[in-house]
Design a protein around this motif. Structure first.
Motif, PDB file in Angstrom:
ATOM      1  N   LYS A  56       0.843  -1.358  -0.104  1.00 22.69           N
ATOM      2  CA  LYS A  56      -0.157   0.020   0.033  1.00 22.69           C
ATOM      3  C   LYS A  56       0.770   1.309  -0.142  1.00 22.69           C
ATOM      4  N   GLN A  57       2.008   1.374   0.990  1.00 24.27           N
ATOM      5  CA  GLN A  57       2.617   2.361   0.872  1.00 24.27           C
ATOM      6  C   GLN A  57       3.911   2.420  -0.012  1.00 24.27           C
ATOM      7  N   GLY A  58       4.539   1.266  -0.182  1.00 28.81           N
ATOM      8  CA  GLY A  58       5.679   1.158  -0.916  1.00 28.81           C
ATOM      9  C   GLY A  58       5.891   0.831  -2.366  1.00 28.81           C
ATOM     10  N   GLY A  59       4.413   1.007  -2.983  1.00 29.37           N
ATOM     11  CA  GLY A  59       4.621   0.442  -4.226  1.00 29.37           C
ATOM     12  C   GLY A  59       4.500  -1.171  -4.570  1.00 29.37           C
ATOM     13  N   LYS A  60       4.950  -1.706  -5.677  1.00 25.09           N
ATOM     14  CA  LYS A  60       4.851  -3.089  -5.861  1.00 25.09           C
ATOM     15  C   LYS A  60       6.362  -3.319  -5.805  1.00 25.09           C
ATOM     16  N   ARG A  61       6.394  -4.876  -5.309  1.00 24.93           N
ATOM     17  CA  ARG A  61       7.489  -5.585  -5.321  1.00 24.93           C
ATOM     18  C   ARG A  61       7.520  -6.773  -5.620  1.00 24.93           C
ATOM     19  N   SER A  62       8.592  -7.476  -6.398  1.00 21.11           N
ATOM     20  CA  SER A  62       8.390  -9.018  -6.637  1.00 21.11           C
ATOM     21  C   SER A  62       9.269  -9.829  -5.738  1.00 21.11           C
ATOM     22  N   ILE A  63       8.548 -11.218  -5.558  1.00 19.90           N
ATOM     23  CA  ILE A  63       9.555 -12.121  -4.629  1.00 19.90           C
ATOM     24  C   ILE A  63       9.030 -13.503  -5.496  1.00 19.90           C
ATOM     25  N   ASP A  64      10.229 -14.178  -5.599  1.00 22.62           N
ATOM     26  CA  ASP A  64      10.193 -15.513  -6.092  1.00 22.62           C
ATOM     27  C   ASP A  64       9.071 -16.464  -5.269  1.00 22.62           C
ATOM     28  N   MET A  65       8.325 -17.263  -5.873  1.00 20.26           N
ATOM     29  CA  MET A  65       7.432 -18.038  -4.943  1.00 20.26           C
ATOM     30  C   MET A  65       8.126 -19.101  -3.976  1.00 20.26           C
ATOM     31  N   PRO A  66       9.366 -19.860  -4.482  1.00 18.21           N
ATOM     32  CA  PRO A  66      10.079 -20.573  -3.410  1.00 18.21           C
ATOM     33  C   PRO A  66      10.575 -19.774  -2.410  1.00 18.21           C
ATOM     34  N   HIS A  94       7.747 -18.017   4.838  1.00 17.98           N
ATOM     35  CA  HIS A  94       6.677 -18.575   5.869  1.00 17.98           C
ATOM     36  C   HIS A  94       7.159 -19.822   6.296  1.00 17.98           C
ATOM     37  N   GLU A  95       7.852 -20.842   5.836  1.00 18.19           N
ATOM     38  CA  GLU A  95       8.223 -22.012   6.238  1.00 18.19           C
ATOM     39  C   GLU A  95       9.181 -21.851   7.482  1.00 18.19           C
ATOM     40  N   TYR A  96      10.045 -20.919   7.307  1.00 20.58           N
ATOM     41  CA  TYR A  96      11.144 -20.831   8.538  1.00 20.58           C
ATOM     42  C   TYR A  96      11.054 -19.459   9.412  1.00 20.58           C
ATOM     43  N   ASN A 114      10.940  -9.816  11.308  1.00 25.76           N
ATOM     44  CA  ASN A 114       9.741  -9.977  12.197  1.00 25.76           C
ATOM     45  C   ASN A 114       8.671 -10.567  11.817  1.00 25.76           C
ATOM     46  N   ILE A 115       9.006 -11.724  11.036  1.00 23.53           N
ATOM     47  CA  ILE A 115       7.919 -12.645  10.586  1.00 23.53           C
ATOM     48  C   ILE A 115       8.192 -13.716  11.157  1.00 23.53           C
ATOM     49  N   PRO A 116       7.157 -14.465  11.892  1.00 24.44           N
ATOM     50  CA  PRO A 116       7.415 -15.755  12.618  1.00 24.44           C
ATOM     51  C   PRO A 116       7.285 -17.018  11.639  1.00 24.44           C
ATOM     52  N   GLU A 117       7.917 -17.980  12.176  1.00 27.08           N
ATOM     53  CA  GLU A 117       7.721 -19.411  11.330  1.00 27.08           C
ATOM     54  C   GLU A 117       6.354 -19.761  11.225  1.00 27.08           C
ATOM     55  N   ARG A 118       6.047 -20.206  10.255  1.00 27.14           N
ATOM     56  CA  ARG A 118       4.481 -20.881   9.978  1.00 27.14           C
ATOM     57  C   ARG A 118       4.799 -22.073   9.139  1.00 27.14           C
ATOM     58  N   SER A 119       5.422 -23.142   9.777  1.00 34.55           N
ATOM     59  CA  SER A 119       5.766 -24.381   8.791  1.00 34.55           C
ATOM     60  C   SER A 119       4.558 -24.868   8.512  1.00 34.55           C
ATOM     61  N   PHE A 120       4.472 -24.904   6.908  1.00 42.81           N
ATOM     62  CA  PHE A 120       3.280 -25.900   6.513  1.00 42.81           C
ATOM     63  C   PHE A 120       3.798 -26.981   5.683  1.00 42.81           C
ATOM     64  N   PHE A 121       4.867 -27.125   5.338  1.00 44.63           N
ATOM     65  CA  PHE A 121       5.460 -28.212   4.559  1.00 44.63           C
ATOM     66  C   PHE A 121       5.805 -29.024   5.671  1.00 44.63           C
ATOM     67  N   ARG A 122       6.998 -28.930   6.393  1.00 50.04           N
ATOM     68  CA  ARG A 122       7.394 -29.819   7.310  1.00 50.04           C
ATOM     69  C   ARG A 122       6.355 -30.078   8.413  1.00 50.04           C
ATOM     70  N   ALA A 123       5.443 -29.210   9.060  1.00 49.60           N
ATOM     71  CA  ALA A 123       4.449 -29.776   9.934  1.00 49.60           C
ATOM     72  C   ALA A 123       3.615 -30.605   9.145  1.00 49.60           C
ATOM     73  N   SER A 124       3.161 -30.231   8.114  1.00 49.63           N
ATOM     74  CA  SER A 124       2.134 -31.207   7.223  1.00 49.63           C
ATOM     75  C   SER A 124       2.739 -32.720   6.890  1.00 49.63           C
ATOM     76  N   LEU A 125       4.127 -32.702   6.553  1.00 51.55           N
ATOM     77  CA  LEU A 125       4.572 -34.226   6.242  1.00 51.55           C
ATOM     78  C   LEU A 125       4.620 -34.812   7.403  1.00 51.55           C
ATOM     79  N   GLN A 126       5.119 -34.106   8.505  1.00 50.35           N
ATOM     80  CA  GLN A 126       5.217 -34.941   9.669  1.00 50.35           C
ATOM     81  C   GLN A 126       4.187 -35.577  10.402  1.00 50.35           C
ATOM     82  N   LEU A 127       2.951 -34.493  10.127  1.00 53.52           N
ATOM     83  CA  LEU A 127       1.615 -34.866  10.734  1.00 53.52           C
ATOM     84  C   LEU A 127       1.152 -36.461   9.996  1.00 53.52           C
TER      85      LEU A 127
END
Length: 161
Positions: free
Chosen positions: A44-54, A60-62, A68-81
């Motif tokens: 919203k304030q800084g325009g647009k930026r791009s980031i590779d999906m991987p 998000h994973e790590y 200040n972005i917390p870990e939200r493991s979705f690969f490791r947690a799902s595979l372990q589950l």
């Protein structure tokens, strides 16, 4: 950046040896976000930026403590589950493979599809660190990992020989 998880059955030496040998002989399935077009984020304030999906998946994973972005493991947690489900499937495929009714390639294909679906489902239903009020206001939702749906759609699998 790579996210890596393996199927391991604690205390089951035979199973772990079987998976190790099968992987050496016939390959394995990988689940992840592989290359492709960058994700465009509208800031919203800084325009647009791009980031590779991987890279977005890895952030998000790590987490990214410096940002200040917390870990939200979705690969490791799902595979372990779901690893016992994958292990049971592999064990159930031994006899059909020995009888020539199935192949290891078909087994990896099935496991890749299953793991992809499990990860995508976990992204929606998993328990994650809540979003900050500022983030909720910006995106209009309190659901972590789901904004445009691009990341979830890009989760895929491949069989590597």
């Amino acid at each position: 950046m790579k996210v890596k998880a393996s199927i391991v059955q604690k205390g089951n030496w035979f199973f772990n040896k079987l998976v190790s040998q099968a992987t050496k002989l016939t390959g394995h399935a990988e689940v992840g976000v592989f290359g492709g077009k960058p994700h465009i984020t509208d800031l919203k304030q800084g325009g647009k930026r791009s980031i590779d999906m991987p890279d977005l998946a890895a952030i998000h994973e790590y987490g990214a403590p410096g940002r200040n972005i917390p870990e939200r493991s979705f690969f490791r947690a799902s595979l372990q589950l779901n690893q016992s489900k994958y292990g049971q499937y592999l064990m159930g495929q031994i006899k059909p493979m020995l009888l020539g009714k199935s192949t290891m390639a078909a087994t990896w294909q099935f496991l890749g599809q299953e793991a992809q679906a499990d990860v995508q489902t976990y992204m929606i239903n998993g328990k994650f660190v809540p979003l900050k009020p500022k983030t909720i206001k910006r995106k209009g939702s309190s659901k972590p990992l789901i904004d445009t749906g691009q990341l979830r759609q890009r989760v895929s699998y491949r069989v590597v020989k």
